[in-house]
Design a protein around this motif. Structure first.
Motif, PDB file in Angstrom:
ATOM      1  N   LEU A 164       0.804  -1.225   0.000  1.00 57.98           N
ATOM      2  CA  LEU A 164       0.000   0.000   0.000  1.00 57.98           C
ATOM      3  C   LEU A 164       0.838   1.276   0.000  1.00 57.98           C
ATOM      4  CD1 LEU A 164      -2.873  -1.060   2.404  1.00 57.98           C
ATOM      5  CD2 LEU A 164      -3.000  -0.709  -0.073  1.00 57.98           C
ATOM      6  N   ILE A 165       2.113   1.164   0.295  1.00 62.05           N
ATOM      7  CA  ILE A 165       3.007   2.330   0.305  1.00 62.05           C
ATOM      8  C   ILE A 165       3.823   2.306  -0.988  1.00 62.05           C
ATOM      9  CG2 ILE A 165       4.906   3.471   1.523  1.00 62.05           C
ATOM     10  CD1 ILE A 165       3.922   1.920   4.055  1.00 62.05           C
ATOM     11  N   PRO A 166       3.674   3.311  -1.836  1.00 62.17           N
ATOM     12  CA  PRO A 166       4.372   3.275  -3.131  1.00 62.17           C
ATOM     13  C   PRO A 166       5.886   3.061  -3.029  1.00 62.17           C
ATOM     14  CG  PRO A 166       2.735   5.009  -3.143  1.00 62.17           C
ATOM     15  CD  PRO A 166       2.782   4.475  -1.735  1.00 62.17           C
ATOM     16  N   GLN A 167       6.534   3.645  -2.051  1.00 63.20           N
ATOM     17  CA  GLN A 167       7.990   3.517  -1.929  1.00 63.20           C
ATOM     18  C   GLN A 167       8.439   2.109  -1.525  1.00 63.20           C
ATOM     19  OE1 GLN A 167       6.112   5.849  -0.525  1.00 63.20           O
ATOM     20  NE2 GLN A 167       6.827   7.804  -1.321  1.00 63.20           N
ATOM     21  N   THR A 168       7.536   1.324  -0.933  1.00 64.08           N
ATOM     22  CA  THR A 168       7.908  -0.024  -0.497  1.00 64.08           C
ATOM     23  C   THR A 168       7.156  -1.124  -1.239  1.00 64.08           C
ATOM     24  OG1 THR A 168       6.262   0.012   1.288  1.00 64.08           O
ATOM     25  CG2 THR A 168       8.500   0.787   1.824  1.00 64.08           C
ATOM     26  N   SER A 169       6.380  -0.744  -2.230  1.00 61.98           N
ATOM     27  CA  SER A 169       5.578  -1.755  -2.937  1.00 61.98           C
ATOM     28  C   SER A 169       6.451  -2.801  -3.619  1.00 61.98           C
ATOM     29  CB  SER A 169       4.657  -1.095  -3.955  1.00 61.98           C
ATOM     30  OG  SER A 169       5.401  -0.453  -4.962  1.00 61.98           O
ATOM     31  N   TRP A 170       7.622  -2.412  -4.087  1.00 64.17           N
ATOM     32  CA  TRP A 170       8.537  -3.358  -4.726  1.00 64.17           C
ATOM     33  C   TRP A 170       8.951  -4.453  -3.743  1.00 64.17           C
ATOM     34  CZ3 TRP A 170      13.349  -4.026  -2.620  1.00 64.17           C
ATOM     35  CH2 TRP A 170      13.783  -3.042  -1.731  1.00 64.17           C
ATOM     36  N   LEU A 171       9.219  -4.065  -2.496  1.00 66.81           N
ATOM     37  CA  LEU A 171       9.620  -5.038  -1.476  1.00 66.81           C
ATOM     38  C   LEU A 171       8.453  -5.960  -1.120  1.00 66.81           C
ATOM     39  CD1 LEU A 171      11.726  -6.135   0.479  1.00 66.81           C
ATOM     40  CD2 LEU A 171      11.053  -4.322   2.089  1.00 66.81           C
ATOM     41  N   GLY A 172       7.268  -5.380  -0.970  1.00 64.54           N
ATOM     42  CA  GLY A 172       6.087  -6.187  -0.702  1.00 64.54           C
ATOM     43  C   GLY A 172       5.833  -7.190  -1.811  1.00 64.54           C
ATOM     44  N   ALA A 173       6.009  -6.760  -3.063  1.00 69.98           N
ATOM     45  CA  ALA A 173       5.797  -7.656  -4.204  1.00 69.98           C
ATOM     46  C   ALA A 173       6.828  -8.784  -4.212  1.00 69.98           C
ATOM     47  CB  ALA A 173       5.850  -6.869  -5.508  1.00 69.98           C
ATOM     48  N   MET A 174       8.059  -8.472  -3.863  1.00 66.71           N
ATOM     49  CA  MET A 174       9.089  -9.513  -3.833  1.00 66.71           C
ATOM     50  C   MET A 174       8.816 -10.538  -2.731  1.00 66.71           C
ATOM     51  SD  MET A 174      12.610  -7.499  -4.578  1.00 66.71           S
ATOM     52  CE  MET A 174      13.218  -7.396  -6.235  1.00 66.71           C
ATOM     53  N   ILE A 175       8.459 -10.056  -1.544  1.00 67.89           N
ATOM     54  CA  ILE A 175       8.172 -10.973  -0.439  1.00 67.89           C
ATOM     55  C   ILE A 175       6.923 -11.800  -0.752  1.00 67.89           C
ATOM     56  CG2 ILE A 175       7.542 -11.128   1.998  1.00 67.89           C
ATOM     57  CD1 ILE A 175       9.222  -8.539   2.415  1.00 67.89           C
ATOM     58  N   ALA A 176       5.889 -11.144  -1.243  1.00 67.90           N
ATOM     59  CA  ALA A 176       4.655 -11.862  -1.580  1.00 67.90           C
ATOM     60  C   ALA A 176       4.913 -12.890  -2.679  1.00 67.90           C
ATOM     61  CB  ALA A 176       3.559 -10.892  -2.006  1.00 67.90           C
ATOM     62  N   GLY A 177       5.756 -12.560  -3.634  1.00 70.90           N
ATOM     63  CA  GLY A 177       6.092 -13.505  -4.695  1.00 70.90           C
ATOM     64  C   GLY A 177       6.708 -14.780  -4.138  1.00 70.90           C
ATOM     65  N   VAL A 178       7.606 -14.629  -3.174  1.00 69.97           N
ATOM     66  CA  VAL A 178       8.221 -15.798  -2.542  1.00 69.97           C
ATOM     67  C   VAL A 178       7.176 -16.612  -1.773  1.00 69.97           C
ATOM     68  CG1 VAL A 178       9.886 -16.528  -0.774  1.00 69.97           C
ATOM     69  CG2 VAL A 178      10.515 -14.758  -2.419  1.00 69.97           C
TER      70      VAL A 178
END
Length: 129
Positions: free
Chosen positions: A60-74
């Motif tokens: 939900l936070i644009p600056q951390t969405s990349w990290l959330g997507a990487m963790i969720a992908g795993v």
């Protein structure tokens, strides 16, 4: 258009992960049965539930969405693998598999859409030599 796609895939993932983490952390019968079948009850259920909750906030936070997507992908690779190897695809397990696959696809799109905000990618692909 890129911003719309960026938010759309993030919100789809959040909409799927929010009830998922809630059911895991609240001890819903189906979550307990799933993690019992994986021989990971209760520890695995709590770890995955808290990780999914963290991912929702990161997405939900644009600056951390990349990290959330990487963790969720795993996490989704683990969920998809669990369905292929142990849980199967019948009934509710089939729905869970499809939802895990949708979240995984959203994560792949978000990792690409947020590449300019991702410090790993910006450092890796910078033209500084």
């Amino acid at each position: 258009m890129k911003k719309v796609l960026d938010w759309t895939v993030r919100l789809i993932a959040v909409a799927i992960l929010t009830p998922a983490f809630y059911f895991k952390l609240s001890g819903a019968d189906r979550s307990i049965a799933t993690f019992s079948a994986l021989d990971a009850e209760p520890f695995g259920r709590y770890v995955v539930g808290f990780a999914e909750m963290a991912v929702v906030f990161l997405l939900l936070i644009p600056q951390t969405s990349w990290l959330g997507a990487m963790i969720a992908g795993v996490i989704m690779i683990g969920a998809i693998g669990s369905h292929i190897s142990v849980l199967g695809f019948q009934g509710g397990a089939g729905v869970s598999f499809i939802l895990a696959f949708v979240v995984f696809a959203c994560c792949i799109v978000e990792i690409y859409a947020s590449k300019d905000r991702n410090p790993i990618f910006t450092k890796m692909f910078s033209n500084k030599g």
